[in-house]
Design a protein around this motif. Sequence first.
Motif, PDB file in Angstrom:
ATOM      1  N   ASN A  29       0.755 106.034  13.328  1.00 46.35           N
ATOM      2  CA  ASN A  29      -0.696 106.230  13.215  1.00 46.35           C
ATOM      3  C   ASN A  29      -1.416 105.134  13.977  1.00 46.35           C
ATOM      4  O   ASN A  29      -2.009 104.232  13.401  1.00 46.35           O
ATOM      5  CB  ASN A  29      -1.119 106.190  11.743  1.00 46.35           C
ATOM      6  CG  ASN A  29      -0.292 107.142  10.936  1.00 46.35           C
ATOM      7  OD1 ASN A  29      -0.069 108.280  11.330  1.00 46.35           O
ATOM      8  ND2 ASN A  29       0.206 106.657   9.818  1.00 46.35           N
ATOM      9  N   PHE A  30      -1.269 105.264  15.290  1.00 43.54           N
ATOM     10  CA  PHE A  30      -1.846 104.191  16.087  1.00 43.54           C
ATOM     11  C   PHE A  30      -3.371 104.285  16.088  1.00 43.54           C
ATOM     12  O   PHE A  30      -3.950 105.354  16.230  1.00 43.54           O
ATOM     13  CB  PHE A  30      -1.333 104.281  17.510  1.00 43.54           C
ATOM     14  CG  PHE A  30      -1.939 103.248  18.407  1.00 43.54           C
ATOM     15  CD1 PHE A  30      -1.592 101.909  18.262  1.00 43.54           C
ATOM     16  CD2 PHE A  30      -2.879 103.583  19.364  1.00 43.54           C
ATOM     17  CE1 PHE A  30      -2.151 100.961  19.065  1.00 43.54           C
ATOM     18  CE2 PHE A  30      -3.447 102.635  20.165  1.00 43.54           C
ATOM     19  CZ  PHE A  30      -3.080 101.312  20.023  1.00 43.54           C
ATOM     20  N   ASN A  31      -3.995 103.184  15.894  1.00 46.62           N
ATOM     21  CA  ASN A  31      -5.441 103.133  15.887  1.00 46.62           C
ATOM     22  C   ASN A  31      -5.877 101.887  16.632  1.00 46.62           C
ATOM     23  O   ASN A  31      -5.513 100.777  16.248  1.00 46.62           O
ATOM     24  CB  ASN A  31      -5.929 103.072  14.427  1.00 46.62           C
ATOM     25  CG  ASN A  31      -7.429 103.091  14.353  1.00 46.62           C
ATOM     26  OD1 ASN A  31      -8.113 103.114  15.375  1.00 46.62           O
ATOM     27  ND2 ASN A  31      -7.941 103.075  13.144  1.00 46.62           N
ATOM     28  N   TYR A  64      -0.700  96.081  11.718  1.00 44.88           N
ATOM     29  CA  TYR A  64      -0.062  97.160  10.953  1.00 44.88           C
ATOM     30  C   TYR A  64       0.842  96.591   9.859  1.00 44.88           C
ATOM     31  O   TYR A  64       1.747  97.238   9.386  1.00 44.88           O
ATOM     32  CB  TYR A  64       0.743  98.053  11.892  1.00 44.88           C
ATOM     33  CG  TYR A  64      -0.152  98.762  12.877  1.00 44.88           C
ATOM     34  CD1 TYR A  64      -0.739  99.965  12.517  1.00 44.88           C
ATOM     35  CD2 TYR A  64      -0.433  98.224  14.112  1.00 44.88           C
ATOM     36  CE1 TYR A  64      -1.581 100.609  13.398  1.00 44.88           C
ATOM     37  CE2 TYR A  64      -1.276  98.862  14.993  1.00 44.88           C
ATOM     38  CZ  TYR A  64      -1.852 100.060  14.632  1.00 44.88           C
ATOM     39  OH  TYR A  64      -2.685 100.696  15.486  1.00 44.88           O
ATOM     40  N   ASP A  65       0.583  95.387   9.563  1.00 41.23           N
ATOM     41  CA  ASP A  65       1.435  94.733   8.573  1.00 41.23           C
ATOM     42  C   ASP A  65       1.255  95.383   7.209  1.00 41.23           C
ATOM     43  O   ASP A  65       0.124  95.454   6.712  1.00 41.23           O
ATOM     44  CB  ASP A  65       1.031  93.248   8.498  1.00 41.23           C
ATOM     45  CG  ASP A  65       2.135  92.433   7.898  1.00 41.23           C
ATOM     46  OD1 ASP A  65       2.960  93.029   7.193  1.00 41.23           O
ATOM     47  OD2 ASP A  65       2.170  91.217   8.150  1.00 41.23           O
ATOM     48  N   PRO A  66       2.315  95.884   6.610  1.00 37.44           N
ATOM     49  CA  PRO A  66       2.147  96.523   5.311  1.00 37.44           C
ATOM     50  C   PRO A  66       1.877  95.519   4.184  1.00 37.44           C
ATOM     51  O   PRO A  66       1.359  95.875   3.137  1.00 37.44           O
ATOM     52  CB  PRO A  66       3.467  97.256   5.099  1.00 37.44           C
ATOM     53  CG  PRO A  66       4.439  96.526   5.948  1.00 37.44           C
ATOM     54  CD  PRO A  66       3.693  95.952   7.086  1.00 37.44           C
ATOM     55  N   ARG A  86      -0.192  89.016   3.402  1.00 37.96           N
ATOM     56  CA  ARG A  86       0.040  88.393   4.695  1.00 37.96           C
ATOM     57  C   ARG A  86      -1.048  88.819   5.677  1.00 37.96           C
ATOM     58  O   ARG A  86      -1.542  88.029   6.473  1.00 37.96           O
ATOM     59  CB  ARG A  86       1.415  88.808   5.218  1.00 37.96           C
ATOM     60  CG  ARG A  86       1.870  87.967   6.393  1.00 37.96           C
ATOM     61  CD  ARG A  86       3.320  88.148   6.663  1.00 37.96           C
ATOM     62  NE  ARG A  86       3.684  89.560   6.739  1.00 37.96           N
ATOM     63  CZ  ARG A  86       4.910  90.032   6.568  1.00 37.96           C
ATOM     64  NH1 ARG A  86       5.880  89.203   6.286  1.00 37.96           N
ATOM     65  NH2 ARG A  86       5.174  91.303   6.662  1.00 37.96           N
ATOM     66  N   ASN A  87      -1.403  90.090   5.556  1.00 40.15           N
ATOM     67  CA  ASN A  87      -2.435  90.617   6.418  1.00 40.15           C
ATOM     68  C   ASN A  87      -3.727  89.819   6.269  1.00 40.15           C
ATOM     69  O   ASN A  87      -4.358  89.422   7.246  1.00 40.15           O
ATOM     70  CB  ASN A  87      -2.684  92.068   6.020  1.00 40.15           C
ATOM     71  CG  ASN A  87      -3.074  92.902   7.205  1.00 40.15           C
ATOM     72  OD1 ASN A  87      -3.287  92.352   8.288  1.00 40.15           O
ATOM     73  ND2 ASN A  87      -3.189  94.187   7.016  1.00 40.15           N
TER      74      ASN A  87
END
Lengths: 567, 808
Positions: free
Chosen positions: B718-720, B726-728, B732-733
């Motif tokens: 799901n590239f945006n 894209y870190d789940p 951390r994000n």
Amino acid sequence: MAMSIDDIKATAKKITSSNERTHYNSIITLLNEFEYDQASFQDNELVEQKLRFLVVALFQIFKKMFARNDLSMSTKRPGANNNTATVPLAKFNEWCRKIYISFKMKLLATIGNLTIETSLALDCLDLYMQLLELESVHFASKKDAAFFPNKTLKALIVALWKSNINENEIDPSNGQSANYILLEFLEKYYKPFVDIQYYFQSEFNLLLEDKDSSTSTTEQYTSMKSAAKWVTLMNHDSHMDSTTEELEVFVSNPPQAIENESKFKSLLEKNWCAILNGELSLQLYKTILTVLHKRIIPHFHTPTKLMDFLTDSYNLSNDDMDQNGIIPILALNGLFELMVKNNLEYPNFYQKLYQLLTPQLMHVKYRPRFFRLMDVFLASTHVSVHLVASFIKRLARLSLSAPPSAIVIVIPFIYNLLKKHPNCMIMIHNPKYLYDPFQTPEQQNELKLAKSQYEDPFNMEEQDPESTNAFGSSLWEMDTLTQHYHPNVASLAKVFSQPFKKMNYNMEDFLDWGYDSLLAAESSRKLKILPVLEYETFDSILANETIDQKEEEDTPDKSVYLSSVSW
Amino acid sequence: MAGSQLKKLKATLKEHGLTGQANIKKNKKNTKRKATEYDREEKVRVINKIREQFNPFEVKATRDKRNEKSKDKNNTSNRVAVGKPGISKQIGEEQRKQSYEARKLIQNKRGGLVDRRFGERDKNLTEEEKMLERFTRERQSQSKKKQNLYNLEDDENVYGDDDDINPFDITLTHGGVALATETGFLDEDNGLPLNKRAGLYDDSADGSALGQSGPARKKTKTEVMKEVIAKSKHYKQERQKTQAALEDKIDDLDENFDDIMSALMPTQTKPKSIQPKSNIDIEYDTKFRELNSDQRAVPSDRTKTEEELKNEAEEKKKKLEQQRLDRMKGMVENEDGEEHGVEDLDDGFWSNDDENENMEDELANSDDDVNFDTDKNETDADENDRITKKVQSFNCPTTHDELLNVLESYSFKEHPIVIKKIIKLYQPKLAEGNKERLGKLTGILLRHIMFIAGQDYSSFIKDFEAVTNSLVAILKTLSEKYNQSLSEEARNILIEIQERFKLHHFAGLSNSDLIFFIITGTIFSTSDMYHLVATPSALLISEILEQMKYNTVDKVAYGAILAQISLKYQRISKRFVPELLYFFEKSLSACLDSKTMKIENGLTFSKDDKHILKLHIISHGNDTKDTKFQKTLILNLLNSLETAISTIWKELSAFPEICIPIKNVLQSLLTRFPSLNITSQLIEKIERLMKFNEHVPLTMQNHKPMAIPSHAPKFEENFNPNKKSYDPDVRRNEINKMKAQLKKERKFTMKELRKDTRFEARQRIDEKKKDAEQYHAKMAHIYNTISTEEGAEKNKYERERKLRSGKK
């Protein structure tokens, strides 16, 4: 009778200085002077000194005589061409040759009869060889004709073989002869000169095959002592060969025959066979076998002639000699050479090899050599799994009472074998007996039953490696070795419980360890951290007998280090 | 459109109807209509637009990429304004200027008014927030006051702490007069008016009259100025007066200082006596100093109860045991523990020495020396003195020969005492270098024990044993301090023994080597996985065991003792020694072989036969071939075999394999010597232990399955493009987000700071320029005035001269 050194000097000078032969008669007196009693050498150094001087003086005289052609066979003499003089001259030459021969005899007698180490014998050898060189020039049929005085050499060989130095005759470590005259001959004349090597072989062959003389002489040359001397002469690397260019010729103009390498090889081969058929001492036997593949086989014309000797040696069972069955181990190397280069076939080779794995093998010093070869023999991936398993199991079993240096060979060896034959991994990991916490009760019971019923099927006594049932066994020995007292050995043994990710071990790193090198490695370690002390204290280091008898109950708290030894 | 910028501007303005006369008529038509708000706004917008158009660099714009029509790059209509760099810069400049000026105002000034109103200096607060906050605060303070009103206990606090918060507006009175006025009078008495300001504007003298008469007359400027001057003169005089009075007072004080001091501190002003001290005084002084230097009485550690001591000892033992276990398992030395050990050495080295002495005293009185003491009970002290005196006369022995020379003059029994005396004399605290000397002595002592063990002592075994044991005890005590030198010596001895054995085989060995191995075992921790002394020592023992040819009783006996030592080495760690198995096989089969050992066939064993080997018989006695010794030897071998089986081998997985050869030998021993009961017991024991030993195939490779590293390319489903990460992992994000923000902020702040400094530098230069200009202007002015004055004077002079000359 005794002449002083000065007298000898004066007489010799008289003979050599003038061109006239007027003083030749005094040579006889000088020769007569060359008599001695061996016992006197010890008492008086002067005797030996005088004799050495005398010999050299005599040699100078004869050298002069050679120069003057007094000894030549031919009647022609430069400057004397009148026929009238030939007859007395021939007579004179004959007389001269006679005294020359008697001088040679005396030299040989000295070489052959002395039983103590003196430099006189070495002088005699040197002078004799120089005379040999002179003879080759002057006794040639024509001037500049190729000639080698082989009879003279033969006489020397006889003398050398006769020589017997009481002590130090045989080197106890390898059974070779340690005769100093022989060693001198080897170093100075045999090794560097190709013509001497050639004629030595041919003359020695004649001596061995001498049918005319009594049988005793032939036996004399196949006796233990003779063999020792022979091996001494042969056990080096400078034999005549097409590849060895650096050898020189001793005499100025030797016959063409010495270039014949195949002739030399076949002579050498014949001599070797004769010696090997004769008596051999055990030490010498070992020495021959250790050098066989490197120093003997290459010089043979047809190495297959050694086949019988080697197979006999290899088949010697351990009971034949109480030398821990080393002979077969040593013979293995030569046999291997023959198998590789000469297509020798040996029936039941692996079976025999398996039988060589004895407890003694772990304690002999030829162990690395054996393992090197065994590494080659078991390198094939086409040998049967049962055979490999038997070898592994037997080696493991033997390592239980082996010194660390042997264990250190066995562990990487087994590791390499397991790597090469992954089927054998079952010997260190049998998944059937693996405990799994997710097993059902039935499976657990089954496992328990299997464990209780298991019995080691390996038969140590079985001689055939194919039927020892080693494949069903397990290497408890390797597991035990992880408890070895030496930390390095213990950690090495732990490879079997680690993942088999390592590449093969390089066996050369492990073959040549010994107590010496292990201890040296220890003692070279620096004291970086202080060694830890024992905190336990002992009241006495050895048991006290008086206490032990009477007051055993009274002093129970007395701690003793070694309770079963007393002062 | 052509023409200059100005013409263009005029034209545009005209076009939009902002200038010119175009709409005058219109305006005239409906003059009443006022320009609405809307019109004004519209006008501003239009003007702005025109300004923008004429000043294209005022606005930073980017091309609108999303618009389809925007292919033409030069099309200005497609440009989207993203910022006005000129304006923003100007704003920033203005702000800086403001703050700079504010700062400049208070520069080099003290005091000033600080606006303490809430939120006045906080830019982030809106007006409304400020008001709200102020309101709540006011309310809070009021409620606080109310609380205080009924708080009787804290009444005094109310007055004492802050007079400002006086809830009741209470004023203290005295005789109905407020005290405040009194203080006011007091102030006036001092000549300091209560309020300067008041004085400035209301003249107290006239004011009262004027105030009563009616409205105050406004003073003229001259009057005011006069008044001011008079007042300032008056104050100046006053100040000078007070200053003079203060200085007089200070002078007075200075003069009388000594007197006052003498009155205050009579002891210090005592004139010092220079008389020589009397003997008693000196004595007293020395006593005093001595007492001073003596250690102060310190509360000693509480005497611990026996139980506590026991517990402590146990704990210490447990700790040591744990360390030993770690070492046995080959774990690397615990750093803390190691350091601790070293620290211990440093800290308690000297105090430990005292302990050492005590210990030695104890040793001297311990059981080992009882015989010695009772023999010469009375003369013991003298004897000790004699030894001490003698020992004092020579140096600490540095070689074994020297030690032997020292010991020569004493009886054998006195040796331990002599050595103890030497150690006492050369305590490290007594002289420098003693530590090294004693270290050396430790090595020598080890050699000495080996030496005496190699002597023929068969005639006085009992004494010998006592002496050796006490020597070993001394060595053990010393080893704690002089570990280094002892270990080095031990390693040297090991090398020596090996070389001797290599050269002469059995003939190179002696009893002293056995004693060395035993001492090594008692002093060093042999259970370690790796030990610098114990490992080589064990290796050497094994070498001797393996390489000896067991063909005489002597050799077997020697090997038997070595086997015992080797077993002792492994008594805790229980490691497997293959050479031991080899030795038992070889030695027991040597016992079977009647040819090599000359053992009689008819040996019968009874219960009385002991298994204790006598060391002195092995090397010194010639009666090694007697049957008693042989019996002892066989029993000893079997005894150590039993120890090996029951302590070490039984736990090994290859126990059955180990026991196969042993069992065979034992069987044939039993047939040869039927009276040897212990053999059959041993066989039974082996069989029993074998039943317990679980002999099942190994599973050594039961490892955790290993993960295979995957190298597939990373593909985002799901590239945006708007998504930065894209870190789940949410946490951390967020951390990454925060980091990025922080970085941005920092960059911005740095930029601002740089701008600030640049601005300040610019400002400073401007100021300097201004100053310089002012200065030059001033100077020019001065020059001008001077020259004009000069000119005037000159003209005057000329005129005067003309006049005079004219007169003449």
